[in-house]
Design an enzyme around this catalytic site. Structure first.
Site, PDB file in Angstrom:
ATOM      1  N   ARG A  15      -4.256   3.316  18.801  1.00  0.00           N
ATOM      2  CA  ARG A  15      -3.935   1.894  18.815  1.00  0.00           C
ATOM      3  C   ARG A  15      -3.429   1.408  20.176  1.00  0.00           C
ATOM      4  O   ARG A  15      -3.657   0.250  20.533  1.00  0.00           O
ATOM      5  CB  ARG A  15      -2.914   1.577  17.715  1.00  0.00           C
ATOM      6  CG  ARG A  15      -3.543   1.564  16.331  1.00  0.00           C
ATOM      7  CD  ARG A  15      -2.544   1.293  15.233  1.00  0.00           C
ATOM      8  NE  ARG A  15      -3.240   1.072  13.960  1.00  0.00           N
ATOM      9  CZ  ARG A  15      -2.632   1.031  12.782  1.00  0.00           C
ATOM     10  NH1 ARG A  15      -1.326   1.223  12.695  1.00  0.00           N
ATOM     11  NH2 ARG A  15      -3.333   0.824  11.689  1.00  0.00           N
ATOM     12  N   LYS A  43      -9.114  -2.121   3.822  1.00  0.00           N
ATOM     13  CA  LYS A  43      -8.323  -0.900   3.710  1.00  0.00           C
ATOM     14  C   LYS A  43      -7.007  -1.161   2.994  1.00  0.00           C
ATOM     15  O   LYS A  43      -6.560  -0.362   2.169  1.00  0.00           O
ATOM     16  CB  LYS A  43      -8.066  -0.330   5.102  1.00  0.00           C
ATOM     17  CG  LYS A  43      -7.365   1.018   5.138  1.00  0.00           C
ATOM     18  CD  LYS A  43      -7.219   1.498   6.575  1.00  0.00           C
ATOM     19  CE  LYS A  43      -6.832   2.961   6.625  1.00  0.00           C
ATOM     20  NZ  LYS A  43      -5.505   3.252   6.051  1.00  0.00           N
ATOM     21  N   LYS A  60       0.826  -1.202   0.000  1.00  0.00           N
ATOM     22  CA  LYS A  60       0.000   0.000   0.000  1.00  0.00           C
ATOM     23  C   LYS A  60       0.865   1.259   0.000  1.00  0.00           C
ATOM     24  O   LYS A  60       0.605   2.207  -0.732  1.00  0.00           O
ATOM     25  CB  LYS A  60      -0.934   0.002   1.211  1.00  0.00           C
ATOM     26  CG  LYS A  60      -1.876   1.200   1.297  1.00  0.00           C
ATOM     27  CD  LYS A  60      -1.357   2.331   2.146  1.00  0.00           C
ATOM     28  CE  LYS A  60      -1.335   1.928   3.613  1.00  0.00           C
ATOM     29  NZ  LYS A  60      -0.942   3.074   4.500  1.00  0.00           N
ATOM     30  N   SER A  61       1.913   1.260   0.825  1.00  0.00           N
ATOM     31  CA  SER A  61       2.769   2.447   0.920  1.00  0.00           C
ATOM     32  C   SER A  61       3.433   2.763  -0.412  1.00  0.00           C
ATOM     33  O   SER A  61       3.494   3.927  -0.825  1.00  0.00           O
ATOM     34  CB  SER A  61       3.830   2.237   1.998  1.00  0.00           C
ATOM     35  OG  SER A  61       3.239   2.119   3.274  1.00  0.00           O
ATOM     36  N   ARG A  69      -7.456  12.742  12.893  1.00  0.00           N
ATOM     37  CA  ARG A  69      -6.067  12.409  12.586  1.00  0.00           C
ATOM     38  C   ARG A  69      -5.251  13.682  12.362  1.00  0.00           C
ATOM     39  O   ARG A  69      -5.732  14.659  11.772  1.00  0.00           O
ATOM     40  CB  ARG A  69      -5.982  11.491  11.360  1.00  0.00           C
ATOM     41  CG  ARG A  69      -6.709  10.167  11.552  1.00  0.00           C
ATOM     42  CD  ARG A  69      -6.315   9.144  10.514  1.00  0.00           C
ATOM     43  NE  ARG A  69      -4.933   8.706  10.705  1.00  0.00           N
ATOM     44  CZ  ARG A  69      -4.338   7.781   9.942  1.00  0.00           C
ATOM     45  NH1 ARG A  69      -5.000   7.222   8.955  1.00  0.00           N
ATOM     46  NH2 ARG A  69      -3.087   7.425  10.180  1.00  0.00           N
ATOM     47  N   GLU A 129       3.642   0.555  12.392  1.00  0.00           N
ATOM     48  CA  GLU A 129       2.561  -0.208  11.778  1.00  0.00           C
ATOM     49  C   GLU A 129       2.632  -1.697  12.106  1.00  0.00           C
ATOM     50  O   GLU A 129       1.658  -2.429  11.935  1.00  0.00           O
ATOM     51  CB  GLU A 129       2.554  -0.012  10.263  1.00  0.00           C
ATOM     52  CG  GLU A 129       3.768  -0.527   9.541  1.00  0.00           C
ATOM     53  CD  GLU A 129       3.827  -0.015   8.110  1.00  0.00           C
ATOM     54  OE1 GLU A 129       4.018  -0.844   7.213  1.00  0.00           O
ATOM     55  OE2 GLU A 129       3.690   1.205   7.892  1.00  0.00           O
ATOM     56  N   ARG A 156      -5.412  -3.042  11.127  1.00  0.00           N
ATOM     57  CA  ARG A 156      -4.407  -3.776  11.905  1.00  0.00           C
ATOM     58  C   ARG A 156      -4.968  -4.243  13.247  1.00  0.00           C
ATOM     59  O   ARG A 156      -4.515  -5.256  13.788  1.00  0.00           O
ATOM     60  CB  ARG A 156      -3.157  -2.918  12.074  1.00  0.00           C
ATOM     61  CG  ARG A 156      -2.582  -2.492  10.715  1.00  0.00           C
ATOM     62  CD  ARG A 156      -1.090  -2.404  10.687  1.00  0.00           C
ATOM     63  NE  ARG A 156      -0.635  -1.779   9.444  1.00  0.00           N
ATOM     64  CZ  ARG A 156      -0.447  -2.414   8.300  1.00  0.00           C
ATOM     65  NH1 ARG A 156      -0.697  -3.723   8.228  1.00  0.00           N
ATOM     66  NH2 ARG A 156      -0.037  -1.775   7.218  1.00  0.00           N
ATOM     67  N   SER A 183       5.411  10.978   9.911  1.00  0.00           N
ATOM     68  CA  SER A 183       6.410  11.145   8.848  1.00  0.00           C
ATOM     69  C   SER A 183       5.750  11.451   7.512  1.00  0.00           C
ATOM     70  O   SER A 183       6.406  11.947   6.591  1.00  0.00           O
ATOM     71  CB  SER A 183       7.258   9.878   8.724  1.00  0.00           C
ATOM     72  OG  SER A 183       6.469   8.784   8.261  1.00  0.00           O
ATOM     73  N   GLN A 184       4.446  11.158   7.389  1.00  0.00           N
ATOM     74  CA  GLN A 184       3.748  11.422   6.132  1.00  0.00           C
ATOM     75  C   GLN A 184       3.694  12.916   5.813  1.00  0.00           C
ATOM     76  O   GLN A 184       3.527  13.278   4.652  1.00  0.00           O
ATOM     77  CB  GLN A 184       2.338  10.831   6.174  1.00  0.00           C
ATOM     78  CG  GLN A 184       2.320   9.315   6.107  1.00  0.00           C
ATOM     79  CD  GLN A 184       0.917   8.743   6.160  1.00  0.00           C
ATOM     80  OE1 GLN A 184      -0.062   9.454   6.364  1.00  0.00           O
ATOM     81  NE2 GLN A 184       0.811   7.439   6.005  1.00  0.00           N
TER      82      GLN A 184
END
Length: 456
Positions: A376, A442, A45-46, A148, A345, A417, A195-196
Site C-alpha cells: 500500500r 471485498k 468485516k473484522s 502475503r 487499515e 482501500r 497481528s492476525q
C-alpha cells in the site's frame, strides 16, 4: 462498472510504466457542491469473520445479527462450510441483508480445499481450525495472496506438532493434515508482520487440549487493537484470555459458548465517507456508531480533528464537519504527523485526504501495510504521484506534500482501500477513473451505491 478480477495486477511502483488502460473503469464523481449526508453502513468485516470462526467452534448454534455480506465474509463462510459447519440465512431486521445461524459440526472434517481469495482473516484464521478437523485441507487464494505473510501461523502450528506442508515457502499454498486434535501448550511466534497471526491462534486456542500460552518474540507488534478485538469476542463467549505481560497471552482449554451476536457497523468502512466531508466541504453523519468498541475505525473521531475537522457525537450518530475554507482558496485541511501503527487499515483513505491538505503530512509506523492486499505504501505513492502529487516513501511510512492534482487513471491493485482512496481523490479532482472499483466488494459491495447517495 468493471467487476473485480480479484487478483492483483503486476506493477512496478518505482518504475515509469504507464498505468493500465482505464477504458471501462469507474469514473469517480467529483463534488460540485458541499455535501450534507446521513449514512448507515453494513457490519464490520473484522467482527463478522471473528464471530464466524468462534460460532463454528462453539458448543451450540449461534445467530449473527446484521453480519457483513461481502467477498471476505462469504469466503470465510464457504471455508467453514467445507469443514462441516452448518449455515442458515434468515431474514434480518436491518437493511443490508440476512442474519446468519451458525451450527457447529459434530466433528470437523477436512479432505477439502479452501479458497482464501485475498482475505487475510481467511488464510490466517482457518488453518488452526483445519488442524482440529480430520483429514487434509489445502489452502490457496488469489495470485497476490501467495505473497502475503503467513509465517507466524505456519511455523506456529508446526511448532505445536501440526503436520502442515508448505514446501518450505512460508506462504500459500499449503496443506494442513488435521488429526482432529491439537496438543497446544507453550508457543513463541514473531507477529511483526501481522497481528492476525496472534488472533488466529487465540481464536482456536481454547479447543487445543492444553490451551495456549502464546508469546510474541518480534521487536514490534502492529495493529494491537485487532488483538484486543479478538480477546473481547472470546470473553463474550466465556473464554478468558490473560495477558500477564506485554506480548504474551494465555488461555485455558474449555468450551466456547454459543451466543447470539449483534455485529457493529464497520467503522473502518466509514472512513471514505467521513473523509469526503473534508474534501468536498459540508458534513457527513454515520448512524449506529457504537458508544464503546474495539474497532480501529473508532479512532477516526480523534484523527479527523487533527486535519481540522469538527466532530460531534449525538447518541449513536457521529458527524464530521469540514473545516472553514482558507482565505487563499485552500480547503483549510491541516497537515498532520501521525504514527498509525495501530490503525494501518485507515492509512490509504487518510493519505488520500492529506493529498488535499494545505500543509505537508507525515505518516509513520506503517511499514507492515506493505504486506496487506498490495504494497500500500508503494501503491499510494505511485498513484498520487501519477496524478501530479508529491509523495515520498519512507521505510515505514509516507510524506505527502501539497500539490496541484489532476485527473487521470487510478489503479486499485485489487485492493478495496486503494479503490476507495481513488474515489476520495476523484471527489476533489475531476476526471479520476478507478480501474477496478469492484474490488470494494471485498468488504463493502454497496460502495458505489452508497457513494452516489453521499453525493445526492
Amino acid at each position: 462498472m468493471q467487476i473485480s478480477r480479484y487478483s492483483a495486477p503486476e506493477f512496478d511502483p518505482y518504475g515509469d510504466a504507464a498505468p493500465d488502460d482505464a477504458d471501462g473503469g469507474w469514473n469517480a464523481p467529483a463534488a460540485t457542491h458541499p455535501i450534507d449526508a446521513v449514512m448507515s453502513l453494513p457490519g464490520s468485516k473484522s467482527l463478522t469473520n471473528r464471530e464466524l470462526v468462534l460460532a463454528a467452534l462453539a458448543d451450540g448454534p449461534s445467530t449473527l445479527r446484521a453480519p457483513l455480506w461481502s467477498r471476505d465474509s462469504e469466503l470465510m463462510v464457504e471455508g467453514l462450510r467445507a469443514l462441516g459447519t452448518g449455515f442458515e440465512r434468515v431474514p434480518g431486521a436491518g437493511g443490508f441483508g440476512d442474519d446468519l445461524v451458525v451450527t457447529p459440526a459434530a466433528e470437523l472434517v477436512g479432505s477439502t480445499t479452501i479458497d482464501c481469495g485475498l482475505a487475510g482473516t481467511v488464510m490466517r484464521f482457518l488453518p488452526p481450525v483445519a488442524a482440529l478437523a480430520l483429514g487434509p485441507t489445502t489452502f490457496d487464494g488469489d495470485e497476490y495472496a501467495r505473497k502475503r505473510p503467513m509465517s507466524g501461523v505456519i511455523q506456529g502450528l508446526q511448532a505445536l506438532g501440526v503436520d502442515l506442508d508448505d514446501d518450505g515457502r512460508g506462504t500459500l499454498p499449503f496443506t494442513v493434515h488435521g488429526t482432529g486434535r491439537v496438543t497446544g501448550g507453550t508457543l513463541e511466534i514473531d507477529a511483526s508482520a501481522s497481528s492476525q497471526f496472534v488472533s488466529a491462534l487465540l481464536l482456536s486456542g481454547a479447543r487445543f487440549e492444553g490451551g495456549l500460552d502464546l508469546r510474541h518474540t518480534g521487536e514490534r507488534l502492529p495493529s494491537l487493537p485487532h488483538i484486543e478485538m479478538t480477546i473481547a469476542t472470546l470473553a463474550a463467549r466465556g473464554v478468558e484470555v490473560a495477558s500477564p505481560e506485554v506480548g504474551r497471552w494465555t488461555l485455558a482449554p474449555g468450551p466456547i459458548a454459543a451466543i447470539d451476536v449483534d455485529i457493529e457497523p464497520d467503522l473502518s468502512n466509514a472512513a471514505p465517507f467521513l473523509v469526503a466531508a473534508l474534501v468536498a466541504g459540508g458534513s457527513v453523519a454515520i448512524t449506529g456508531w457504537p458508544a464503546t468498541t474495539t474497532q480501529v475505525g473508532a479512532q477516526l473521531a480523534d484523527l479527523l480533528p487533527r486535519f481540522g475537522a469538527r466532530v460531534e457525537r449525538d447518541g449513536d450518530r457521529l458527524t464530521v464537519h469540514a473545516p472553514e475554507r482558507a482565505t487563499d482558496g485552500g480547503r483549510g485541511i491541516r497537515g498532520v504527523d501521525l504514527d498509525l501503527s495501530e490503525a494501518g487499515e485507515l492509512v490509504p483513505n487518510l493519505v488520500g485526504l492529506a493529498a488535499f491538505a494545505d500543509e505537508p503530512s507525515r505518516f509513520t509506523g506503517i511499514g507492515h501495510i506493505r504486506h496487506h492486499e498490495t504494497d500500500r505504501l508503494a501503491a499510494l505513492a505511485a498513484e498520487l504521484n501519477g496524478l501530479g502529487g508529491r509523495v515520498t516513501e519512507l521505510e515505514d511510512g509516507l510524506v505527502v506534500e501539497p500539490a496541484e492534482l489532476r485527473g487521470g487513471p487510478w489503479r486499485a491493485y485489487a485492493d478495496h482501500r486503494m479503490a476507495t482512496t481513488g474515489a476520495i481523490v476523484g471527489l476533489g479532482v475531476p476526471g479520476v477513473v478507478v480501474d477496478d472499483i469492484g474490488s470494494t466488494s471485498k468488504t463493502l459491495p454497496q460502495f458505489t451505491a452508497l457513494w452516489q447517495r453521499l453525493l445526492a
